[in-house]
Design an enzyme around this catalytic site. Sequence first.
Site, PDB file in Angstrom:
ATOM      1  N   ASP A   9       0.864  -1.187   0.000  1.00  0.00           N
ATOM      2  CA  ASP A   9       0.000   0.000   0.000  1.00  0.00           C
ATOM      3  C   ASP A   9       0.899   1.235   0.000  1.00  0.00           C
ATOM      4  O   ASP A   9       1.721   1.422   0.889  1.00  0.00           O
ATOM      5  CB  ASP A   9      -0.888  -0.040   1.251  1.00  0.00           C
ATOM      6  CG  ASP A   9      -1.941   1.073   1.247  1.00  0.00           C
ATOM      7  OD1 ASP A   9      -2.952   0.914   1.936  1.00  0.00           O
ATOM      8  OD2 ASP A   9      -1.727   2.090   0.574  1.00  0.00           O
ATOM      9  N   GLU A 105      -2.758  -0.082  -4.231  1.00  0.00           N
ATOM     10  CA  GLU A 105      -2.810  -1.143  -3.229  1.00  0.00           C
ATOM     11  C   GLU A 105      -3.137  -2.485  -3.873  1.00  0.00           C
ATOM     12  O   GLU A 105      -4.037  -2.562  -4.706  1.00  0.00           O
ATOM     13  CB  GLU A 105      -3.924  -0.751  -2.251  1.00  0.00           C
ATOM     14  CG  GLU A 105      -4.165  -1.689  -1.139  1.00  0.00           C
ATOM     15  CD  GLU A 105      -5.369  -1.254  -0.291  1.00  0.00           C
ATOM     16  OE1 GLU A 105      -5.858  -0.112  -0.439  1.00  0.00           O
ATOM     17  OE2 GLU A 105      -5.808  -2.091   0.501  1.00  0.00           O
TER      18      GLU A 105
HETATM   19  N1  DCP Z   1      -8.650   7.959  -1.984  1.00  0.00           N
HETATM   20  C1  DCP Z   1      -9.751   8.766  -2.271  1.00  0.00           C
HETATM   21  N2  DCP Z   1     -10.804   8.836  -1.405  1.00  0.00           N
HETATM   22  C2  DCP Z   1     -10.789   8.126  -0.239  1.00  0.00           C
HETATM   23  C3  DCP Z   1      -9.695   7.294   0.061  1.00  0.00           C
HETATM   24  C4  DCP Z   1      -8.628   7.250  -0.840  1.00  0.00           C
HETATM   25  O1  DCP Z   1      -9.774   9.398  -3.326  1.00  0.00           O
HETATM   26  N3  DCP Z   1     -11.836   8.201   0.604  1.00  0.00           N
HETATM   27  C5  DCP Z   1      -7.519   7.934  -2.921  1.00  0.00           C
HETATM   28  C6  DCP Z   1      -6.444   8.900  -2.519  1.00  0.00           C
HETATM   29  C7  DCP Z   1      -5.357   8.057  -1.954  1.00  0.00           C
HETATM   30  C8  DCP Z   1      -5.535   6.735  -2.660  1.00  0.00           C
HETATM   31  O2  DCP Z   1      -6.920   6.653  -2.949  1.00  0.00           O
HETATM   32  O3  DCP Z   1      -4.065   8.619  -2.175  1.00  0.00           O
HETATM   33  C9  DCP Z   1      -5.081   5.563  -1.827  1.00  0.00           C
HETATM   34  O4  DCP Z   1      -5.878   5.442  -0.661  1.00  0.00           O
HETATM   35  P1  DCP Z   1      -5.284   5.011   0.732  1.00  0.00           P
HETATM   36  O5  DCP Z   1      -6.429   4.732   1.623  1.00  0.00           O
HETATM   37  O6  DCP Z   1      -4.255   3.950   0.546  1.00  0.00           O
HETATM   38  O7  DCP Z   1      -4.606   6.353   1.274  1.00  0.00           O
HETATM   39  P2  DCP Z   1      -3.167   6.941   0.995  1.00  0.00           P
HETATM   40  O8  DCP Z   1      -2.343   6.070   0.115  1.00  0.00           O
HETATM   41  O9  DCP Z   1      -3.357   8.320   0.503  1.00  0.00           O
HETATM   42  O10 DCP Z   1      -2.549   7.045   2.442  1.00  0.00           O
HETATM   43  P3  DCP Z   1      -1.962   5.886   3.366  1.00  0.00           P
HETATM   44  O11 DCP Z   1      -0.545   6.237   3.574  1.00  0.00           O
HETATM   45  O12 DCP Z   1      -2.768   5.961   4.620  1.00  0.00           O
HETATM   46  O13 DCP Z   1      -2.172   4.593   2.627  1.00  0.00           O
HETATM   47 MG    MG Z   2      -2.176   4.034   0.474  1.00  0.00          MG
END
Ligand code: DCP
Ligand code: MG
Length: 404
Positions: A9, A105
């Site tokens: 991830d 992911e």
């Molecule tokens: N995403 C989105 N809306 C959400 C959740 C996520 O558009 N409610 C998008 C933005 C993120 C991507 O999907 O960058 C990946 O989601 P993750 O939950 O893996 O979050 P991140 O990668 O941003 O952060 P983390 O470091 O917690 O994985």
């Molecule tokens: Mg992520």
Amino acid sequence: MNQIIIHVDMDAFYASVETRDNPSLRGKPLIIGSLPGERGVVATCSYEARKFGVHSAMNIKEAYRLCPQGIYMHPNFEKYKAVSNQLHNIWDDYSTASETIALDEAYLDVTKTARTFDGARKIALTIKKRTLDELGLSCSVGVAYSKTAAKTASEENKPNGYFEIENKEAFVNLMIDRDVRALYTVGAKTAEKLYAAGINTVRDIQQNREKVIGLLGKQGYRLSQLSLGIDNRRVVPYLPQNAKSISRELTFQEDVSDDELVKDVMLLLALCVQRRAERYELYGKGVTLKITYSDMKNITRSKLVLACENAMDIYREAVKLFDQTQKRPIRLIGVGIYNLSHEGARQLSLDDFLDSPQSSSEEELNSELNRLGNKYHLDFYGHLDDIYKHETLHKTAEYMRKHN
Ligand code: DCP
Ligand code: MG
């Protein structure tokens, strides 16, 4: 057979990509999503922004209240999609199957490629290193005996984390005293039900398995199994033809009461849906319509059809569904297809081998686009290739709303 599964991830994915491409953003609270003053939510934010309490799915107003000094940016999906493809190229080097969960992911089945846990650790660390060296991005990786444990492991030391959970016992040891929410399939609603029944920790689930099953049925059974570390699910590679539906939706910056404008936007959404379907040579045999009204009430309507051959077919069916709905101010409109298959309704006929004129649907589509072009003073033909991009679609719809 025992499985060895890696869960990867990316860390703050969209935000990390933007920071990589613009180093002046480094170390700053960066919020990707809507801009302050617009309607919408946070897609993600940098870890610096998380310190202020900002998180994914938070209303942008609330984010701005918590972090007015943040840098706010719109997402660039095309770019993230391209990075996602590069990530898959790395991941696929080490696994026999990869199951995509999101752009950033995936579960990787490394049972055969790694053979041992030591082997899997080497693969996991190689993936981390290559992701950083080749793409300039950091990720968190978990190695485990099951999907749930692998996902749990990748979250354990986020960001830039690495963790392994070799077997059921290790999983249970790690989780037993944690809140039920630590089992990532437990959402807020399920947690409330469990708390109300006096079940607060994973240990409580383990010791009250019958009760949990009584309370939550099938999901309760899965949780009771998980509380013992049992999860035998396999890594299932994503195949587009297994997707249940394709849809696109759009939130207006201001509620729209003009049905004709909504329908015009539906044509653009139908074009986007059709384009996705075409890429995988899929036809939808059902059409869906989704509306969120100004009071946030949601409705979806769907209808089986013979088969959608082009965007005009999708649009026409969606409009029929739309005409049967209440007339109230609209915040969000979505169009989709489901019941996907590789076969269209039409069999090839002799006409297909002759230099036949365009089908009537195609002609109709062209004249609809002409009509929209004249109505909104927009050159759709010149921008059709672009309209599929999230940004362009939103800009175009907003332009149409303002010039209506
Ligand atoms: N995403 C989105 N809306 C959400 C959740 C996520 O558009 N409610 C998008 C933005 C993120 C991507 O999907 O960058 C990946 O989601 P993750 O939950 O893996 O979050 P991140 O990668 O941003 O952060 P983390 O470091 O917690 O994985
Ligand atoms: Mg992520």
